[in-house]
Design a protein around this motif. Structure first.
Motif, PDB file in Angstrom:
ATOM      1  N   LYS A 192       8.657  -0.535   0.589  1.00 20.42           N
ATOM      2  CA  LYS A 192       9.885  -0.523   0.099  1.00 20.42           C
ATOM      3  C   LYS A 192      10.866   0.302   1.344  1.00 20.42           C
ATOM      4  O   LYS A 192      11.879  -0.108   1.618  1.00 20.42           O
ATOM      5  CB  LYS A 192      10.069   0.129  -0.981  1.00 20.42           C
ATOM      6  N   GLN A 217       7.069  -7.129  -1.069  1.00 17.84           N
ATOM      7  CA  GLN A 217       6.068  -6.495  -2.023  1.00 17.84           C
ATOM      8  C   GLN A 217       5.585  -7.507  -3.190  1.00 17.84           C
ATOM      9  O   GLN A 217       6.195  -8.504  -3.359  1.00 17.84           O
ATOM     10  CB  GLN A 217       6.891  -5.313  -2.698  1.00 17.84           C
ATOM     11  N   ASP A 265       3.275   0.534  -2.246  1.00 21.31           N
ATOM     12  CA  ASP A 265       4.642  -0.039  -2.640  1.00 21.31           C
ATOM     13  C   ASP A 265       5.818   0.986  -1.940  1.00 21.31           C
ATOM     14  O   ASP A 265       6.879   0.257  -1.652  1.00 21.31           O
ATOM     15  CB  ASP A 265       4.727  -0.009  -4.102  1.00 21.31           C
ATOM     16  N   ASP A 266       5.788   2.254  -1.766  1.00 26.29           N
ATOM     17  CA  ASP A 266       6.475   3.052  -1.230  1.00 26.29           C
ATOM     18  C   ASP A 266       6.823   2.965  -0.038  1.00 26.29           C
ATOM     19  O   ASP A 266       8.004   3.124   0.596  1.00 26.29           O
ATOM     20  CB  ASP A 266       6.069   4.523  -1.512  1.00 26.29           C
TER      21      ASP A 266
END
Length: 350
Positions: free
Chosen positions: A344, A350, A340-341
């Motif tokens: 992003k 996502q 997710d990091d």
């Protein structure tokens, strides 16, 4: 990366290593992410030892998933997602590792782990193990022939129910080995051979499309038909041009999305970065680095792995793992990053 400067005199051309800072400055900009966790260091200190990880996802309890990682001087570690060592198996000089779930092993389905075995540098082997998810332990099953030469990379693929191990030899030879682990002693047969021109290591297979990806360290990223009856000719996806991909091109990982889409990631070891390409059309997506945060960042990464999906509250969208070649004053280890990091930071869906 080595640069050679010629002089007018008759002296030999000198070779000097370009500093990492210069390589970073010359490369395409990369976004920064931080790791949320790390493994305990491998047991071999003061050496280039940790190398390649593989991930088993516990579908019933994702937070209890496991990581298998190599200490290429000593053997195989099993870690929990908390980074703690759950088990170690003395397997000698095993370089890269991969695993497959649901493989017939001795009459019952199980988790098969394959490692490139270079205990004999003149003749490659593929070392096979069973991973017991309940105890987080590995049991050695035996070794199969990988061909003449030094074992380097390995990855597993499945086509029409047939399991293949692709073993990448140090000279760029890639042997596809059909694996049968269902008997008391596993067997393997080399069914075809492919070739890249120079030293190669990282590889990954997309079973959905029957595609094998291989990194040729000083040249770039290639793909092959992974099917045993397919073409042995490679197609170049990206060059190690010192911009998007800075040699050495090392570890590879795939993030499948849908039927054919997703991403292939490559360790741009020369400038401590990771490059993302789109699987559907080989296009360049972006670059990222793992920098210091709650735990340290990662540099000079050899092996990487990525798996999308739920891995519990710390890694809810997927888990990216990178070998860290400079783990402060400790021995080398593996850094754990939430997908997710990364998504992003790169502006990915996502």
């Amino acid at each position: 990366m080595i640069a050679c400067f010629a002089f007018i005199t008759l002296s030999a051309c000198a070779e000097v290593e370009i500093p990492v800072a210069v390589r970073i400055a010359n490369a395409t900009p990369a976004v920064s992410v931080t790791a949320r966790g790390e493994t305990t260091p491998v047991g071999t200190a003061n050496a280039d030892a940790a190398d390649d990880p593989a991930i088993w996802r516990n579908a019933a309890n994702p937070a209890q998933s496991l990581i298998v990682g190599t200490d290429k001087k000593a053997g195989l570690y099993v870690y929990g997602l908390d980074g703690k060592t759950r088990a170690f198996l003395d397997a000698g000089r095993v370089n890269n590792v991969d695993l497959k779930e649901g493989v017939a092993i001795g009459g019952a389905p199980g988790i098969l782990v394959a490692a490139s075995d270079r205990n004999d540098i003149a003749h490659a082997k593929i070392a096979l193990f069973r991973l017991d998810p309940a105890t987080a332990t590995l049991t050695a099953l035996g070794k199969v022939d990988g061909g003449a030469g030094e074992a380097y990379g390995v990855c597993l693929g499945r086509d029409a129910g047939i399991l293949s191990a692709f073993i990448v030899l140090k000279d760029g030879t890639i042997n596809q080995v059909a694996i049968d682990a269902n008997s008391a002693t596993p067997s393997g047969k080399i069914v075809r051979t492919m070739k890249l021109g120079t030293q190669s290591e990282g590889c990954a297979v997309d079973d959905r499309t029957g595609t094998l990806y291989v990194a040729e360290e000083d040249v770039g990223l290639w793909r092959f038909d992974a099917r045993a009856a397919g073409s042995t000719m490679p197609t170049k996806i990206a060059a190690a041009d010192g911009k998007n991909l800075v040699m050495d091109a090392e570890g590879l990982a795939i993030a499948p999305v849908g039927d054919k889409d997703g991403y292939v990631l490559v360790s741009s070891q020369g400038d401590n970065a990771y490059v993302v390409y789109k699987l559907s059309d080989d296009s360049y997506v972006g670059r990222f680095r793992v920098v210091d945060g709650v735990v340290g960042g990662s540099e000079e990464t050899d092996g990487i792995e990525l798996m999308l999906g739920d891995f519990g509250p710390v890694y809810p969208g997927g888990l990216f793992i990178a070998q860290d070649g400079h783990n402060a004053a400790a021995a080398q280890n593996f850094k754990l990053v939430a997908w997710d990091d990364i998504a992003k930071a790169l502006g990915l869906p996502q």
